[in-house]
Design a protein around this motif. Structure first.
Motif, PDB file in Angstrom:
ATOM      1  N   LEU A  50     -43.864  27.688  -8.014  1.00 36.77           N
ATOM      2  CA  LEU A  50     -44.604  28.573  -8.953  1.00 36.77           C
ATOM      3  C   LEU A  50     -45.684  28.999  -8.131  1.00 36.77           C
ATOM      4  CD1 LEU A  50     -44.458  26.164 -12.024  1.00 36.77           C
ATOM      5  CD2 LEU A  50     -43.399  28.411 -11.654  1.00 36.77           C
ATOM      6  N   LYS A  51     -46.139  28.505  -7.297  1.00 34.21           N
ATOM      7  CA  LYS A  51     -47.525  28.951  -6.567  1.00 34.21           C
ATOM      8  C   LYS A  51     -47.114  30.049  -5.497  1.00 34.21           C
ATOM      9  CE  LYS A  51     -51.295  27.315  -3.776  1.00 34.21           C
ATOM     10  NZ  LYS A  51     -52.059  26.091  -2.750  1.00 34.21           N
ATOM     11  N   ILE A  52     -45.897  29.856  -4.984  1.00 33.15           N
ATOM     12  CA  ILE A  52     -45.714  31.070  -3.962  1.00 33.15           C
ATOM     13  C   ILE A  52     -45.262  32.223  -4.759  1.00 33.15           C
ATOM     14  CG2 ILE A  52     -43.793  31.911  -2.234  1.00 33.15           C
ATOM     15  CD1 ILE A  52     -43.696  28.615  -1.310  1.00 33.15           C
ATOM     16  N   SER A  53     -44.443  32.007  -5.695  1.00 33.21           N
ATOM     17  CA  SER A  53     -44.049  33.119  -6.770  1.00 33.21           C
ATOM     18  C   SER A  53     -45.248  34.059  -7.284  1.00 33.21           C
ATOM     19  CB  SER A  53     -43.191  32.584  -7.735  1.00 33.21           C
ATOM     20  OG  SER A  53     -41.993  31.965  -7.087  1.00 33.21           O
ATOM     21  N   ALA A  54     -46.428  33.163  -7.646  1.00 34.14           N
ATOM     22  CA  ALA A  54     -47.403  33.840  -8.438  1.00 34.14           C
ATOM     23  C   ALA A  54     -48.151  34.487  -7.469  1.00 34.14           C
ATOM     24  CB  ALA A  54     -48.180  32.647  -9.302  1.00 34.14           C
TER      25      ALA A  54
END
Length: 204
Positions: free
Chosen positions: A104-108
């Motif tokens: 989620l962090k990388i994607s955001a």
């Protein structure tokens, strides 16, 4: 020998990605580079270039690994013998997403830059795994809720863009919280599970 060589390469790539993930817990994307990553591994900076050409490729490998883990969880949901209702399915998918903080962090925050600075063959491999994620998500909806193909497509196009925005809401920085307080912008603590579950219950 070839199998042993591949196993060795895979093991070394895993060590490098593990180091990158550990650093990403406390450092921002811009602060992480090959030199910094090398200090967390048994490899020198030049040695890392034998496995990844850029730091973005390390992050892409990490993201690919995250999607593979999520795929395992989605497959377990699909393979359940008992059929789930809407709330149970929303909860099961939300729980699987709760365990994918790094994804989620990388994607955001960094996905576009990572994709732009990775070799085509690695990007294609990532997209292949991501495609499988979409297929498994689709299978979950089809099996448990008997959702039509058209409706499944609508849900996918609602859920995946929403998913990319979950991390900043679930993990706001102190600076962001302070700024919201200064302008009296209401906010509340919310978890990945809560955000995912609430949204899925709305769209399923």
């Amino acid at each position: 020998m070839a199998v042993e060589l591949k196993e060795t390469i895979d093991k070394r790539r895993e060590e490098i990605m593990d180091a990158c993930e550990k650093l990403y817990e406390t450092l921002g994307f811009q602060s992480i580079n090959i030199k910094v990553i090398s200090t967390e591994t048994s490899f020198s900076r030049p040695s890392i270039y034998n496995y990844f050409q850029t730091k973005e490729e390390i992050f892409l490998g990490l993201l690919t690994r995250e999607y593979m883990k999520w795929n395992d969880a989605l497959k377990n949901i699909t393979d359940k013998d008992s059929v789930m209702d809407r709330d149970a399915l929303a909860g099961a998918i939300a729980k699987s997403m709760e365990e994918r903080k790094t994804l989620l962090k990388i994607s955001a925050m960094n996905l576009y830059e990572i994709e732009e600075n990775s070799r085509d063959e690695l990007l294609v491999e990532y997209k292949r795994i991501f495609k499988r994620t979409i297929e498994l998500f689709d299978e979950c909806l089809k099996k448990h809720l008997k959702v039509s193909e058209q409706k499944r497509e609508q849900i996918r196009y609602a859920f995946f863009p929403y998913m990319y925005g979950i991390y900043p809401y679930a993990y706001p920085t102190e600076k962001q919280i302070s700024a919201m307080d200064d302008v009296k912008l209401s906010h509340r603590d919310v978890t990945v599970y809560e955000m995912t579950c609430q949204f899925l219950k709305l769209v399923l």
